[in-house]
Design an enzyme around this catalytic site. Structure first.
Site, PDB file in Angstrom:
ATOM      1  N   LYS A 107       0.818  -1.223   0.000  1.00 28.20           N
ATOM      2  CA  LYS A 107       0.000   0.000   0.000  1.00 28.20           C
ATOM      3  C   LYS A 107       0.843   1.261   0.000  1.00 28.20           C
ATOM      4  O   LYS A 107       0.468   2.273  -0.590  1.00 28.20           O
ATOM      5  CB  LYS A 107      -0.949   0.027   1.192  1.00 28.20           C
ATOM      6  CG  LYS A 107      -0.306  -0.249   2.541  1.00 28.20           C
ATOM      7  CD  LYS A 107      -0.737  -1.578   3.073  1.00 28.20           C
ATOM      8  CE  LYS A 107       0.037  -2.015   4.271  1.00 28.20           C
ATOM      9  NZ  LYS A 107      -0.436  -3.272   4.811  1.00 28.20           N
ATOM     10  N   GLU A 131      -5.015  -5.790  -4.930  1.00 28.30           N
ATOM     11  CA  GLU A 131      -6.142  -6.046  -4.014  1.00 28.30           C
ATOM     12  C   GLU A 131      -5.675  -6.179  -2.562  1.00 28.30           C
ATOM     13  O   GLU A 131      -6.325  -5.686  -1.634  1.00 28.30           O
ATOM     14  CB  GLU A 131      -6.858  -7.340  -4.436  1.00 28.30           C
ATOM     15  CG  GLU A 131      -8.043  -7.715  -3.584  1.00 28.30           C
ATOM     16  CD  GLU A 131      -9.185  -6.713  -3.734  1.00 28.30           C
ATOM     17  OE1 GLU A 131      -9.804  -6.683  -4.788  1.00 28.30           O
ATOM     18  OE2 GLU A 131      -9.437  -5.966  -2.766  1.00 28.30           O
ATOM     19  N   VAL A 134      -5.139  -3.103   0.245  1.00 24.33           N
ATOM     20  CA  VAL A 134      -6.165  -2.440   1.060  1.00 24.33           C
ATOM     21  C   VAL A 134      -6.992  -3.504   1.760  1.00 24.33           C
ATOM     22  O   VAL A 134      -7.605  -4.354   1.113  1.00 24.33           O
ATOM     23  CB  VAL A 134      -7.091  -1.559   0.188  1.00 24.33           C
ATOM     24  CG1 VAL A 134      -8.152  -0.894   1.056  1.00 24.33           C
ATOM     25  CG2 VAL A 134      -6.280  -0.506  -0.550  1.00 24.33           C
ATOM     26  N   GLY A 136      -6.332  -6.184   3.415  1.00 19.76           N
ATOM     27  CA  GLY A 136      -5.890  -7.583   3.368  1.00 19.76           C
ATOM     28  C   GLY A 136      -6.768  -8.497   2.542  1.00 19.76           C
ATOM     29  O   GLY A 136      -6.827  -8.401   1.320  1.00 19.76           O
ATOM     30  N   LYS A 207      -4.071   3.399   2.641  1.00 17.88           N
ATOM     31  CA  LYS A 207      -5.192   2.607   2.119  1.00 17.88           C
ATOM     32  C   LYS A 207      -6.354   3.519   1.722  1.00 17.88           C
ATOM     33  O   LYS A 207      -6.993   3.303   0.693  1.00 17.88           O
ATOM     34  CB  LYS A 207      -5.641   1.600   3.175  1.00 17.88           C
ATOM     35  CG  LYS A 207      -4.553   0.577   3.503  1.00 17.88           C
ATOM     36  CD  LYS A 207      -4.922  -0.198   4.758  1.00 17.88           C
ATOM     37  CE  LYS A 207      -3.845  -1.147   5.197  1.00 17.88           C
ATOM     38  NZ  LYS A 207      -4.083  -1.680   6.536  1.00 17.88           N
TER      39      LYS A 207
HETATM   40  N1  LIG Z   1       1.667  -8.923   6.770  1.00 21.57           N
HETATM   41  C1  LIG Z   1       0.425  -8.653   6.397  1.00 21.57           C
HETATM   42  O1  LIG Z   1      -0.534  -9.153   6.983  1.00 21.57           O
HETATM   43  C2  LIG Z   1       0.180  -7.732   5.211  1.00 21.57           C
HETATM   44  C3  LIG Z   1      -1.153  -7.433   4.854  1.00 21.57           C
HETATM   45  C4  LIG Z   1      -1.388  -6.640   3.730  1.00 21.57           C
HETATM   46  C5  LIG Z   1      -0.327  -6.126   3.018  1.00 21.57           C
HETATM   47  N2  LIG Z   1       0.950  -6.388   3.422  1.00 21.57           N
HETATM   48  C6  LIG Z   1       2.052  -5.837   2.626  1.00 21.57           C
HETATM   49  O2  LIG Z   1       2.765  -6.912   2.026  1.00 21.57           O
HETATM   50  C7  LIG Z   1       4.140  -6.568   1.900  1.00 21.57           C
HETATM   51  C8  LIG Z   1       4.994  -7.629   2.597  1.00 21.57           C
HETATM   52  O3  LIG Z   1       4.624  -7.690   3.952  1.00 21.57           O
HETATM   53  P1  LIG Z   1       5.112  -8.879   4.929  1.00 21.57           P
HETATM   54  O4  LIG Z   1       4.340  -8.702   6.187  1.00 21.57           O
HETATM   55  O5  LIG Z   1       5.085 -10.168   4.230  1.00 21.57           O
HETATM   56  O6  LIG Z   1       6.618  -8.428   5.186  1.00 21.57           O
HETATM   57  P2  LIG Z   1       7.811  -9.294   5.808  1.00 21.57           P
HETATM   58  O7  LIG Z   1       7.263 -10.464   6.567  1.00 21.57           O
HETATM   59  O8  LIG Z   1       8.705  -8.346   6.510  1.00 21.57           O
HETATM   60  O9  LIG Z   1       8.559  -9.870   4.512  1.00 21.57           O
HETATM   61  C9  LIG Z   1       9.293  -9.054   3.657  1.00 21.57           C
HETATM   62  C10 LIG Z   1      10.082  -9.951   2.719  1.00 21.57           C
HETATM   63  O10 LIG Z   1      10.806  -9.108   1.818  1.00 21.57           O
HETATM   64  C11 LIG Z   1      12.180  -9.526   1.802  1.00 21.57           C
HETATM   65  N3  LIG Z   1      13.028  -8.341   1.613  1.00 21.57           N
HETATM   66  C12 LIG Z   1      13.094  -7.249   2.396  1.00 21.57           C
HETATM   67  N4  LIG Z   1      13.990  -6.371   1.892  1.00 21.57           N
HETATM   68  C13 LIG Z   1      14.479  -6.939   0.779  1.00 21.57           C
HETATM   69  C14 LIG Z   1      15.458  -6.554  -0.168  1.00 21.57           C
HETATM   70  N5  LIG Z   1      16.120  -5.391  -0.059  1.00 21.57           N
HETATM   71  N6  LIG Z   1      15.707  -7.389  -1.194  1.00 21.57           N
HETATM   72  C15 LIG Z   1      15.071  -8.581  -1.301  1.00 21.57           C
HETATM   73  N7  LIG Z   1      14.142  -9.001  -0.437  1.00 21.57           N
HETATM   74  C16 LIG Z   1      13.857  -8.194   0.594  1.00 21.57           C
HETATM   75  C17 LIG Z   1      12.454 -10.169   3.145  1.00 21.57           C
HETATM   76  O11 LIG Z   1      13.525 -11.072   2.996  1.00 21.57           O
HETATM   77  P3  LIG Z   1      14.114 -11.953   4.249  1.00 21.57           P
HETATM   78  O12 LIG Z   1      12.949 -12.799   4.690  1.00 21.57           O
HETATM   79  O13 LIG Z   1      15.193 -12.740   3.653  1.00 21.57           O
HETATM   80  O14 LIG Z   1      14.534 -10.976   5.281  1.00 21.57           O
HETATM   81  C18 LIG Z   1      11.119 -10.844   3.442  1.00 21.57           C
HETATM   82  O15 LIG Z   1      11.081 -12.128   2.879  1.00 21.57           O
HETATM   83  C19 LIG Z   1       4.265  -5.164   2.478  1.00 21.57           C
HETATM   84  O16 LIG Z   1       4.157  -4.223   1.450  1.00 21.57           O
HETATM   85  C20 LIG Z   1       3.075  -5.068   3.408  1.00 21.57           C
HETATM   86  O17 LIG Z   1       2.636  -3.732   3.613  1.00 21.57           O
HETATM   87  C21 LIG Z   1       1.220  -7.186   4.493  1.00 21.57           C
END
Ligand SMILES: NC(=O)c1ccc[n+]([C@@H]2O[C@H](COP(=O)([O-])OP(=O)(O)OC[C@H]3O[C@@H](n4cnc5c(N)ncnc54)[C@H](OP(=O)(O)O)[C@@H]3O)[C@@H](O)[C@H]2O)c1
Length: 435
Positions: A107, A131, A134, A136, A207
């Site tokens: 987002k 999708e 915003v 989830g 969002k």
């Molecule tokens: N979590 C939720 O419930 C949720 C809901 C809706 C939207 N989102 C969105 O989805 C996205 C991901 O969220 P998440 O919660 O999954 O985050 P996360 O658990 O912190 O995972 C981020 C991933 O990106 C990788 N990464 C970070 N920096 C990097 C780089 N410089 N080069 C290559 N890989 C890199 C990390 O690698 P490593 O694992 O090796 O460190 C990790 O695998 C975000 O934009 C977030 O706003 C998340």
């Protein structure tokens, strides 16, 4: 034999591993719905050695996410790295530039760069879908851009941040204060170590700006979202609100403001008082909910899990299925050049009822000062509650609910009182939404 849709995943954290699990678990069902298999060609994250609880050995690994966009065997890049700029944005630009479809859950990136990416995707003739960015797992973007496509939508609002909603509803259930509940939420993994984006309303603002662009057909303006978080809400506010028949929720509120002739864009993230008989008053814990009001459909309510690996992966994979079916769509429901440039609305002339919490010294004359400022500013007081609890010793909390009037009058009353020794702390104003 039908050709599979080949995808590459960047980011293997909560969302990325959820996507791997979902595509593997429901592969057959997804292939029937998408009319072709979805095949993960390659994946990328920072640390190749990390145990992520999923078997990645059958997928190619790229150390540099940018390499995913360059691969000839990839049709769609799925960005789940996060961050408004940096590697996520570089990958998104690169993928579209190389003629790949882009699916993202990001987002922050869409709020800041969505128009640029949408224009680039249209020019390249590829899909841009977000999708999961915003609310989830709730299909609210699809709901607004497809199900509600025939309507003029004048208002879209809702509970867009699960962390804030969890904190507020736990404060409500337990009577505990913000700092205490936040610390517990951090220990339990519901809140980030640095909670600023969530509790100060920035995430909800991202969002809201995306929803507003889709709902109103307006150019995306994250810079014009007025943002106030929940860090100044006290247990005493929640108690006062309850005694008046309300709960407190952090709402993102988007409206088309037609005062003065031209359409202006009103976007605000702010804690609000919500009547207990309003559907949003019953949205508790980490749940998200969005209300959209259209001129023919009436009021629609979308509700569900706003985060988490399963729900978010569900939204990401729905976007991938759309692309597999050949449905490109327009990222913001209409081509980027059709989106109307709207100036931000001026908030002063908005009318409504307000809740104002004053923390005042416990001495005679204070009440007279406050009511005089209200009178001079033209604010009409509907009710007032004074309590000793929740304030430091020698101070009391005074909660005032106003009759309907312009917000500018409340601002003026607070300006008159600014610096007065009748105030022990900066007042907190919350708007009241009507049922
Ligand atoms: N979590 C939720 O419930 C949720 C809901 C809706 C939207 N989102 C969105 O989805 C996205 C991901 O969220 P998440 O919660 O999954 O985050 P996360 O658990 O912190 O995972 C981020 C991933 O990106 C990788 N990464 C970070 N920096 C990097 C780089 N410089 N080069 C290559 N890989 C890199 C990390 O690698 P490593 O694992 O090796 O460190 C990790 O695998 C975000 O934009 C977030 O706003 C998340």
């Amino acid at each position: 034999m039908v050709e599979p849709l080949n995808i590459a995943l960047a980011g293997l954290g909560t969302v990325g591993t959820g996507v791997v699990r979902l595509i593997e678990t429901n592969a057959e069902l997804i292939a029937r719905r998408a009319r072709r298999p979805i095949r993960i060609a390659a994946v990328s994250a920072r640390d190749r050695t990390k145990d992520r609880g999923v078997d990645l050995s059958r997928y190619d690994w790229e150390d540099d996410p940018a390499a995913l966009a360059a691969r000839a065997d990839v049709d769609v890049v799925v960005e789940m790295v996060g961050g408004s700029d940096g590697p996520a944005l570089a990958l998104a630009r690169n993928a579209i530039g190389q003629g790949k479809g882009l699916v993202t859950a990001n987002k922050a990136m869409i709020a800041h760069h969505g128009l640029e990416l949408a224009s680039a995707a249209e020019k390249a003739g590829v899909a841009l879908k977000f999708e999961a960015a915003v609310a989830g797992g709730i299909p609210v973007i699809k709901g607004l851009s497809e199900g509600a496509a025939a309507n003029a939508i004048e208002r879209v609002y809702g509970i867009l941040n699960g962390t804030c909603n969890y904190i507020l509803s736990t404060m409500e259930d337990t009577g505990r204060d913000f700092g205490d509940v936040l610390a517990e939420a951090q220990r339990m993994g519901y809140a980030e170590a640095d909670p600023t984006f969530d509790v100060e309303g920035i995430d909800a603002g991202h969002k809201l700006s995306i929803l507003a662009a889709i709902a109103f057909g307006s150019r995306l303006r994250f810079d014009a979202v007025e943002t106030t978080g929940i860090s100044r809400v006290k247990a005493a506010d929640i108690e006062q609100a309850r005694s008046l028949g309300y709960v407190i929720r952090l709402l993102g509120m988007g409206e088309i403001d037609r005062a003065g002739g031209s359409a202006r864009l009103f976007q605000r993230v702010h804690p609000h008082l919500v009547p207990i008989d309003h559907p949003l008053a019953h949205v508790d814990g980490a749940t998200n909910a969005v209300v959209a009001e259209g001129n023919f459909m009436g009021r629609l309510l979308f509700q569900g899990a706003g985060a988490g690996d399963g729900p978010t992966a569900s939204a990401v994979v729905a976007d991938i299925i759309d692309i597999a079916r050949g449905e490109k769509g327009a990222a913001f429901s209409m081509p980027a050049h059709e989106l109307e440039a709207m100036e931000p609305a001026e908030t002063g002339h908005r009318r409504g009822r307000s809740y104002i919490r004053f923390t005042v010294p416990d001495r005679p004359g204070v009440l007279a000062d406050i009511t005089a400022a209200m009178r001079d500013a033209g604010v009409s007081i509907a009710s007032m509650i004074q309590k000793g609890e929740g304030a430091q010793s020698g101070e009391v909390i005074l909660a005032i609910v106003t009759h309907e009037g312009p917000e500018s009058a409340v601002t003026e009353a607070l300006r008159i009182l600014d610096g007065s020794d009748s105030l022990a702390a900066r007042p907190l104003v919350m708007q009241i939404i009507e049922g």
